[in-house]
Design a protein around this motif. Structure first.
Motif, PDB file in Angstrom:
ATOM      1  N   ASN A 100       0.832  -1.222   0.000  1.00  0.00           N
ATOM      2  CA  ASN A 100       0.000   0.000   0.000  1.00  0.00           C
ATOM      3  C   ASN A 100       0.858   1.261   0.000  1.00  0.00           C
ATOM      4  O   ASN A 100       0.579   2.224  -0.731  1.00  0.00           O
ATOM      5  N   THR A 101       1.895   1.234   0.821  1.00  0.00           N
ATOM      6  CA  THR A 101       2.778   2.398   0.896  1.00  0.00           C
ATOM      7  C   THR A 101       3.510   2.604  -0.436  1.00  0.00           C
ATOM      8  O   THR A 101       3.591   3.737  -0.944  1.00  0.00           O
ATOM      9  N   ILE A 102       4.047   1.485  -0.968  1.00  0.00           N
ATOM     10  CA  ILE A 102       4.799   1.600  -2.237  1.00  0.00           C
ATOM     11  C   ILE A 102       3.887   2.130  -3.342  1.00  0.00           C
ATOM     12  O   ILE A 102       4.246   3.031  -4.102  1.00  0.00           O
ATOM     13  N   ALA A 103       2.666   1.575  -3.406  1.00  0.00           N
ATOM     14  CA  ALA A 103       1.747   1.965  -4.494  1.00  0.00           C
ATOM     15  C   ALA A 103       1.105   3.326  -4.259  1.00  0.00           C
ATOM     16  O   ALA A 103       0.449   3.873  -5.136  1.00  0.00           O
ATOM     17  N   ASN A 104       1.325   3.875  -3.025  1.00  0.00           N
ATOM     18  CA  ASN A 104       0.711   5.166  -2.678  1.00  0.00           C
ATOM     19  C   ASN A 104      -0.806   5.091  -2.788  1.00  0.00           C
ATOM     20  O   ASN A 104      -1.465   6.022  -3.280  1.00  0.00           O
ATOM     21  N   ALA A 105      -1.358   3.954  -2.363  1.00  0.00           N
ATOM     22  CA  ALA A 105      -2.804   3.781  -2.388  1.00  0.00           C
ATOM     23  C   ALA A 105      -3.372   4.169  -1.029  1.00  0.00           C
ATOM     24  O   ALA A 105      -2.632   4.425  -0.088  1.00  0.00           O
ATOM     25  N   SER A 106      -4.706   4.234  -0.980  1.00  0.00           N
ATOM     26  CA  SER A 106      -5.339   4.616   0.280  1.00  0.00           C
ATOM     27  C   SER A 106      -5.383   3.409   1.250  1.00  0.00           C
ATOM     28  O   SER A 106      -4.991   3.512   2.406  1.00  0.00           O
ATOM     29  N   ASP A 107      -5.901   2.305   0.719  1.00  0.00           N
ATOM     30  CA  ASP A 107      -5.981   1.085   1.537  1.00  0.00           C
ATOM     31  C   ASP A 107      -5.856  -0.135   0.625  1.00  0.00           C
ATOM     32  O   ASP A 107      -6.294  -0.075  -0.533  1.00  0.00           O
ATOM     33  N   THR A 108      -5.298  -1.201   1.193  1.00  0.00           N
ATOM     34  CA  THR A 108      -5.238  -2.472   0.465  1.00  0.00           C
ATOM     35  C   THR A 108      -5.697  -3.540   1.459  1.00  0.00           C
ATOM     36  O   THR A 108      -5.210  -3.558   2.594  1.00  0.00           O
ATOM     37  N   TYR A 109      -6.655  -4.334   1.018  1.00  0.00           N
ATOM     38  CA  TYR A 109      -7.150  -5.343   1.969  1.00  0.00           C
ATOM     39  C   TYR A 109      -7.675  -6.597   1.271  1.00  0.00           C
ATOM     40  O   TYR A 109      -7.941  -6.569   0.070  1.00  0.00           O
ATOM     41  N   LEU A 110      -7.809  -7.650   2.117  1.00  0.00           N
ATOM     42  CA  LEU A 110      -8.218  -8.956   1.595  1.00  0.00           C
ATOM     43  C   LEU A 110      -9.547  -9.349   2.236  1.00  0.00           C
ATOM     44  O   LEU A 110      -9.726  -9.205   3.442  1.00  0.00           O
ATOM     45  N   MET A 111     -10.472  -9.795   1.387  1.00  0.00           N
ATOM     46  CA  MET A 111     -11.789 -10.185   1.879  1.00  0.00           C
ATOM     47  C   MET A 111     -12.003 -11.667   1.545  1.00  0.00           C
ATOM     48  O   MET A 111     -11.563 -12.125   0.498  1.00  0.00           O
ATOM     49  N   ASP A 112     -12.691 -12.369   2.490  1.00  0.00           N
ATOM     50  CA  ASP A 112     -12.983 -13.770   2.166  1.00  0.00           C
ATOM     51  C   ASP A 112     -14.243 -13.836   1.314  1.00  0.00           C
ATOM     52  O   ASP A 112     -14.823 -12.798   0.986  1.00  0.00           O
ATOM     53  N   ARG A 113     -14.633 -14.994   1.016  1.00  0.00           N
ATOM     54  CA  ARG A 113     -15.762 -15.108   0.078  1.00  0.00           C
ATOM     55  C   ARG A 113     -17.076 -14.618   0.669  1.00  0.00           C
ATOM     56  O   ARG A 113     -18.047 -14.408  -0.033  1.00  0.00           O
ATOM     57  N   GLU A 114     -17.109 -14.401   1.998  1.00  0.00           N
ATOM     58  CA  GLU A 114     -18.322 -13.863   2.627  1.00  0.00           C
ATOM     59  C   GLU A 114     -18.313 -12.348   2.618  1.00  0.00           C
ATOM     60  O   GLU A 114     -19.262 -11.705   3.032  1.00  0.00           O
ATOM     61  N   GLY A 115     -17.236 -11.786   2.252  1.00  0.00           N
ATOM     62  CA  GLY A 115     -17.158 -10.318   2.241  1.00  0.00           C
ATOM     63  C   GLY A 115     -16.497  -9.794   3.498  1.00  0.00           C
ATOM     64  O   GLY A 115     -16.429  -8.577   3.708  1.00  0.00           O
ATOM     65  N   LEU A 116     -15.971 -10.644   4.339  1.00  0.00           N
ATOM     66  CA  LEU A 116     -15.348 -10.228   5.589  1.00  0.00           C
ATOM     67  C   LEU A 116     -13.889  -9.900   5.315  1.00  0.00           C
ATOM     68  O   LEU A 116     -13.180 -10.645   4.645  1.00  0.00           O
ATOM     69  N   THR A 117     -13.447  -8.794   5.875  1.00  0.00           N
ATOM     70  CA  THR A 117     -12.063  -8.391   5.665  1.00  0.00           C
ATOM     71  C   THR A 117     -11.209  -9.160   6.659  1.00  0.00           C
ATOM     72  O   THR A 117     -11.442  -9.088   7.878  1.00  0.00           O
ATOM     73  N   ILE A 118     -10.204  -9.857   6.116  1.00  0.00           N
ATOM     74  CA  ILE A 118      -9.402 -10.679   7.030  1.00  0.00           C
ATOM     75  C   ILE A 118      -7.996 -10.117   7.174  1.00  0.00           C
ATOM     76  O   ILE A 118      -7.303 -10.397   8.151  1.00  0.00           O
ATOM     77  N   ALA A 119      -7.553  -9.338   6.256  1.00  0.00           N
ATOM     78  CA  ALA A 119      -6.237  -8.683   6.391  1.00  0.00           C
ATOM     79  C   ALA A 119      -6.328  -7.331   5.693  1.00  0.00           C
ATOM     80  O   ALA A 119      -7.004  -7.199   4.678  1.00  0.00           O
ATOM     81  N   ALA A 120      -5.639  -6.340   6.297  1.00  0.00           N
ATOM     82  CA  ALA A 120      -5.735  -4.991   5.699  1.00  0.00           C
ATOM     83  C   ALA A 120      -4.475  -4.201   6.006  1.00  0.00           C
ATOM     84  O   ALA A 120      -3.841  -4.411   7.045  1.00  0.00           O
ATOM     85  N   SER A 121      -4.160  -3.286   5.075  1.00  0.00           N
ATOM     86  CA  SER A 121      -2.950  -2.468   5.250  1.00  0.00           C
ATOM     87  C   SER A 121      -3.115  -1.522   6.436  1.00  0.00           C
ATOM     88  O   SER A 121      -2.143  -1.089   7.034  1.00  0.00           O
TER      89      SER A 121
END
Ligand code: ADP
Length: 614
Positions: A100-121
């Motif tokens: 996220n920092t390298i790409a200069n993005a706002s947020d980067t995160y991972l969601m499971d198939r239910e839509g729950l965020t399990i990991a986030a920058s």
């Protein structure tokens, strides 16, 4: 009055026409300038709009591939397969943070198939995404369908506006979840701000989410339909906030995607701002489902129209002034020409009148001159006749002396004739011859007297010529001879050069001398010693004759009047002699004056111009 009224109404008509023309020109110019400026703005706007779109696209494309790239990462697949592994979550959180920092993005995160965020920058932030379910977001749903999910929304947790890219994380063909990158778009707005025009980006429902006008943010460009509003609510794109439309007062389509829109102040802001008019151009961004609008304020068009109208007014004023000036000049020229024509006419008239008067006067003068000539001629004739009459009168007065002078030789002839007769009877031829000689001599002297008198009596016209003074005096003495001899008067003439000549009519000069000497003889009647002296002086081309007698002289009283016509002291006198003599001498350019001599007796001074020859 009659002449002024039509002029006045003509003036009004011209003024009205000029004002009308001015109005039409202003209207036409404003239309033309508006059209041209809009055209110009349209073209420039189109170019500018493309630049904005390219910029926007560039910004998004930078991130578009990133989720797909991340989805291939084994760590993400592993975690999705074993979501409860804390160690793995921590490691992934850190990894995502780095990415996220390298790409200069706002947020980067991972969601499971239910839509729950399990990991986030943002695992370390106050409001981390981890544990939050975003299954309602369309980008998640799209990713779960196996596509690249894209979506724009106001972050529910962060409250920040963002653009989301989501990509499915697969193992084999099975979709385990989705990796999402959120891009912050607020920096774009900041970059675009501070220009003349406004930039507005709307979502498919027409809601403004990127704009250089912060007060327009999250408002719809046009009123939303109920279904649109419902869709917005469902996606919670704007965190459940209701979207209000902008206050559009007027909308005109110019061409294609160009419109003229007038916005009224927003509700509750009426006191702060008035209407704002814009040229609105738009272009589609199909990848994102957006519309980018460029809004150029029409104040610039108004300003240009204002300038053009000012210039037009100025040009019109210059033209009107020029027209007035030319008209004035022409009028002046016409007036001058009219004035010149009038002046010429009156000059000609004056000249004609003058000529006529001169002619009349000339005729008058000619008549007058002829009359005067006639009168002069008559006068001269009368004078000549008078002179002649006076001369004859003088001869008449002298007749006694003349007849006495003639009687004497006649008596002598008588006695010589008698003697001759007697001597003839006595045959004394020599004595007869002597007597006849005497008779002949007497006849000669009588002939001389008579011819002298005849010469004296002849009439002349007063013409002057050089005359021998000596001859004139001698002739005068001869005319007076009977009188002189009868009275025993001596005429003493001063030694006189024979070549002295005066400019005179000899007969008239002789008449004057005879008159002067005759008067002297008459004045000396009562005395025994009688003489007349004639003195001669020549000075300054003038001759002066002083005729003096030894008579009684002339009393002071008479002296003033002796030259008056008909003044006489003699019983038989006519009183014309001196006045005529004076006239004769003056007509010859001389003078005749009388005074008493210091030695006694009268002294007459006669002055005449000498002839040039002397
Ligand atoms: P008239 O001889 O017919 O009288 P004149 O005109 O010749 O007219 O003279 C005017 C008068 O002037 C005379 O009557 C006389 O009184 C006066 N007069 C002229 N000559 C002399 C003179 N030599 N002595 C005195 N008186 C004179």
């Amino acid at each position: 009055m009659d002449r002024r009224e039509p002029n006045l109404s003509k003036k009004w008509l011209v003024t009205l026409l000029v004002a009308g023309l001015y109005g039409i020109v202003l209207w036409q110019v404003s239309q033309l300038v508006r059209e041209r400026t809009l055209d110009e703005f349209n073209t420039a706007g189109q170019r500018q709009l493309n630049i904005y779109v390219t910029h926007l696209k560039g910004q998004l494309e930078k991130y578009e591939f990133l989720p797909e790239l991340l989805s291939t990462n084994a760590r993400l697949v592993e975690l999705l397969r074993r979501p409860g592994d804390r160690q793995r979550i921590d490691a992934l959180n850190r990894y995502l943070e780095i990415i996220n920092t390298i790409a200069n993005a706002s947020d980067t995160y991972l969601m499971d198939r239910e839509g729950l965020t399990i990991a986030a920058s943002n695992w370390q932030s106050e409001k981390p995404f981890i544990g939050r379910n975003f299954s309602y977001r369309p980008y998640f749903q799209q990713a779960m369908l196996g596509h690249l999910g894209r979506y724009y929304a106001l972050g529910i947790t962060s409250g920040k506006r963002g653009y989301y890219f989501a990509y499915p994380v697969r193992q084999m063909d099975e979709i385990l979840g989705a990796v999402v990158i959120k891009v912050d778009l607020t920096t774009l707005e900041q970059q675009w701000r501070g220009r003349n025009e406004e930039v507005v980006v709307t979502d498919p429902e027409g809601v403004i989410f990127i704009t250089t006008r912060p007060d327009w943010r999250f408002r719809s460009l046009y009123p939303l339909s109920e279904s649109d509003q419902e869709r917005i609510d469902k996606s919670r794109r704007y965190s459940g906030a209701s979207v209000e439309p902008l206050n559009i007062r007027q909308r005109t389509t110019l061409s294609g995607d160009s419109r003229l829109i007038t916005f009224g102040p927003m509700r509750g802001m009426e006191h702060l701002s008035g209407d704002e008019a814009y040229l609105v151009q738009q272009v589609q961004m199909p990848e994102a489902g957006w519309r980018v609008h460029l809004m150029t304020p029409l104040t610039q068009v108004q300003r240009r129209i204002g300038w053009s109208l000012m210039i037009t007014t100025f040009a019109f004023a210059v033209l009107v002034l020029l027209g007035l000036f030319l008209q004035q000049r022409q009028r002046r020229r016409r007036e001058r020409a009219r004035y010149e024509v009038q002046a010429n006419l009156s000059l000609r008239e004056a000249r004609d009148r003058l000529e006529q008067r001169v002619e009349e006067r000339t005729v008058d003068l000619r008549q007058e001159m002829a009359e005067r000539r006639r009168m002069e001629h008559a006068l001269r004739q009368t004078r000549d006749e008078l002179i002649q009459a006076a001369k004859l009168a003088m001869l008449g007065q002298m007749s006694a002396s003349i007849s006495h002078e003639i009687n004497q030789p006649l008596a002598a002839i008588r006695s010589y004739t008698d003697n001759a007769k007697q001597f003839l009877q006595q045959d004394r031829c020599d004595d007869v011859a002597w007597n006849l000689d005497q008779i002949g001599e007497l006849i000669d002297s009588m002939t001389q007297i008579s011819s002298q008198l005849k010469l004296f009596a002849r009439k002349t016209d007063g013409q002057r010529s050089p005359v021998s003074l000596h001859n004139v005096i001698e002739a005068s003495k001869r005319v007076l001879l009977p009188q002189l001899s009868r009275t025993g008067t001596e005429v003493r003439v001063q030694s006189l050069r024979e070549d002295i000549e005066v400019m005179a009519d000899p007969v008239r000069l002789e008449q004057v001398l005879v008159n002067l000497i005759g008067n002297a003889v008459n004045a000396m009647e009562k005395q025994t010693d009688r003489w007349v002296s004639i003195g001669i002086e020549c000075e300054n081309r003038q001759l002066r004759l002083n005729i003096r007698d030894n008579g009684p002289g002339i009393s002071e009283e008479h002296l003033k009047r002796i030259f008056d016509p008909f003044f006489t002291t003699r019983e038989t006198g006519l009183g014309l002699g001196l006045s005529i003599s004076q006239h004769i001498i003056e007509s010859m350019g001389g003078t005749l004056m009388a005074r008493n001599s210091e030695q006694g007796g009268a002294l007459f001074s006669l002055q005449l111009p000498l002839a040039d020859r002397v």
